[in-house]
Design a protein around this motif. Structure first.
Motif, short mmCIF file in Angstrom:
data_model
loop_
_atom_site.label_atom_id
_atom_site.label_comp_id
_atom_site.label_asym_id
_atom_site.label_seq_id
_atom_site.Cartn_x
_atom_site.Cartn_y
_atom_site.Cartn_z
N ASN A 71 34.15 54.74 38.33
CA ASN A 71 35.54 54.54 37.96
C ASN A 71 36.48 54.97 39.07
N VAL A 72 36.17 56.08 39.74
CA VAL A 72 37.02 56.56 40.84
C VAL A 72 37.03 55.55 41.98
N PHE A 73 35.84 55.07 42.37
CA PHE A 73 35.77 54.09 43.46
C PHE A 73 36.43 52.77 43.05
N THR A 74 36.34 52.42 41.76
CA THR A 74 36.98 51.20 41.29
C THR A 74 38.50 51.31 41.39
N LYS A 75 39.04 52.47 41.01
CA LYS A 75 40.48 52.68 41.10
C LYS A 75 40.95 52.63 42.55
N ILE A 76 40.17 53.27 43.44
CA ILE A 76 40.55 53.24 44.86
C ILE A 76 40.52 51.81 45.39
N GLY A 77 39.46 51.05 44.99
CA GLY A 77 39.37 49.66 45.43
C GLY A 77 40.50 48.81 44.89
N ASN A 78 40.89 49.05 43.63
CA ASN A 78 41.99 48.27 43.04
C ASN A 78 43.31 48.57 43.72
N ARG A 79 43.51 49.85 44.04
CA ARG A 79 44.76 50.19 44.74
C ARG A 79 44.80 49.57 46.14
N PHE A 80 43.68 49.56 46.82
CA PHE A 80 43.62 48.95 48.15
C PHE A 80 43.92 47.46 48.06
N LYS A 81 43.31 46.79 47.04
CA LYS A 81 43.55 45.36 46.87
C LYS A 81 45.01 45.08 46.52
N ASN A 82 45.58 45.90 45.66
CA ASN A 82 46.99 45.72 45.30
C ASN A 82 47.90 45.89 46.51
N GLY A 83 47.54 46.87 47.37
CA GLY A 83 48.32 47.05 48.59
C GLY A 83 48.24 45.85 49.52
N ILE A 84 47.04 45.29 49.67
CA ILE A 84 46.86 44.10 50.52
C ILE A 84 47.63 42.92 49.93
N ASN A 85 47.51 42.75 48.63
CA ASN A 85 48.24 41.63 47.99
C ASN A 85 49.74 41.80 48.11
N GLY A 86 50.21 43.06 47.99
CA GLY A 86 51.64 43.30 48.16
C GLY A 86 52.13 42.97 49.55
#
Length: 454
Positions: A9-24
């Motif tokens: 779950n921790v790695f998933t959250k970090i990955g989602n935040r990274f993806k959201n930053g790239i998409n932003g």
């Protein structure tokens, strides 16, 4: 399984935040106009395209100044931060050489300029993009409008600018310099004109077997004992005096309160010098002992370990208890007396009332003060420096058996030029006091139950 799921779950959250930053970022670049891209190419150009000529010129001048700084000295200072010099001074060849300490300071300054440059560059891009969107739907504010907003609605930015600059120069820069010195071999025989290099030798000396580590271990253990015992004794003694003075049976309260207040009002170093003279071999206490047929007692001598420590406890109590007493006196007046009346009806004696009512209330109000007292006692330089500053004890490297870490740091740095080791000790002190302070405060009722006594 639960631990594995937690890690996933921790790695998933970090990955989602990274993806959201790239998409932003992708969305930002997709929506950008020519003004924003112009500011990316050269600061201020986007503002000029938006019709904000004065602001654009100011951004452009800032970029020119930054480029000139890095061209003349900034790049050299930035590289020197990592190398700390490559040319050793040679008086015979009249070669000035590199001063590693000055290069470290200039390197820190180059990092600061680089950080400011990045922040200024990002603010320029953000400003150009913001007003480009405004230009599409209305009028872009003029420089006069921005200046008026800065002097009225955003005046706090101007008011905070000078204090922030002062804090950065006089507080942050010395702290950063001290931390970095701890990771060099600066000190002893390695001082300019010798070249200093990055190293973990200072920490290795404090950990590896040797004179440094033995002295460090002994002083650290004594430092913890001193800070804990002094803080606890001074706190409860001050609270006890406050409770005593609040008793109705005590007559002449104003007179009795005056004595600790006078002790508190006298400057601390004068009190320390007075106690050092009183307990010296030629002081009044030894004179009284000799006049009554006794022999001179070496209260603060080289073999007076626990006697000197006891005197230190007494002197520190004399200096600290009045402030705790004054603070507790004010807090005790705010306790609801109905609580004590209810407790007496329930059969609670005085000690139970103190433990269940008085102490929790006072601790709730004074936890930050108690933490600051502990930190102050842990770093109490003055008490043992004034009492035994000229004493060195066998088994200790450049120290005696009453020195605290802060005293040893001073002796190593000022008297013996071990600047790197001294910086390492100061960094260790900072870590110890900050970690203990955070843990105690987070676990205290003042943090957990903030609304309890409101």
């Amino acid at each position: 399984m639960s631990k594995e799921k937690t890690k996933i779950n921790v790695f998933t959250k970090i990955g989602n935040r990274f993806k959201n930053g790239i998409n932003g970022l992708k969305l930002f670049f997709k929506k950008c106009g020519r003004e924003t891209y112009s500011s990316m190419a050269f600061m201020g150009l986007g503002q000029i395209l938006n019709g904000q000529f004065v602001k654009g010129i100011l951004y452009a001048l800032a970029e020119v100044a930054i480029v000139v700084y890095f061209a003349l000295t900034g790049v050299k200072d930035f590289i020197g931060f990592f190398t700390l010099g490559t040319t050793k001074a040679d008086a015979w060849l009249q070669l000035a050489g590199d001063n590693s300490v000055i290069m470290l300071l200039r390197g820190i300054l180059s990092w600061i300029v680089l950080t400011v440059t990045v922040a200024l560059y990002l603010s320029c891009i953000k400003d150009a993009n913001k007003y480009a969107e405004i230009k599409g739907v209305g009028n872009v504010p003029s420089f006069r409008d921005d200046l008026s907003s800065l002097l009225n609605k955003n005046f706090f930015k101007i008011a905070l600018a000078l204090p922030l600059i002062g804090v950065a120069i006089f507080n942050v820069l010395p702290i950063v310099f001290m931390i970095l010195i701890a990771f060099t071999n600066y000190g002893g025989e390695i001082v300019p004109p010798e070249l200093v290099d990055w190293s973990f030798d200072s920490f290795r000396k404090l950990i590896a077997l040797g004179d440094f580590s033995q002295t460090f271990g002994r002083i650290l253990a004594w430092n913890f004992l001193w800070a804990t015992a002094s803080t606890a004794f001074n706190y409860f003694a001050g609270l006890g005096l406050a409770l005593l003075y609040n008793k109705k049976c005590v007559k002449g309260k104003a007179i009795w309160r005056a004595f600790p207040i006078l002790a508190y009002a006298v400057p601390g170093f004068i009190t320390l010098l007075a106690f050092q003279f009183m307990f010296s071999n030629g002081g009044p206490i030894n004179n009284m002992i000799v006049n009554n047929g006794g022999q001179i007692v070496d209260f603060l001598g080289i073999n007076s370990k626990w006697i000197a420590r006891g005197i230190g406890f007494f002197v520190n109590a004399w200096l600290s208890i009045p402030s705790i007493m004054l603070l507790a006196t004010g807090i005790l007046t705010n306790i609801n007396t109905d609580l004590y009346e209810a407790a007496r009806i329930d059969g609670a004696n005085g000690f139970v009332q103190f433990r269940k009512i008085t102490l929790p209330f006072v601790l709730f109000s004074t936890t930050p003060v108690l933490i600051s007292q502990f930190v102050g006692n842990f770093n109490n330089f003055g008490v043992f420096y004034f009492l035994r500053k000229d004493i060195l004890t066998d088994g200790y490297l450049a120290a005696n058996d009453t020195d605290l870490l802060i005293n040893w740091l001073y002796r190593l740095s000022i008297d013996n030029n071990y600047y790197g080791v001294g910086a390492a000790i100061s960094l260790i002190i900072f870590v110890i006091t900050s970690v203990i302070s955070l843990i105690v405060y987070v676990r205290s009722s003042a943090y957990k139950r903030e609304d309890t006594f409101k």
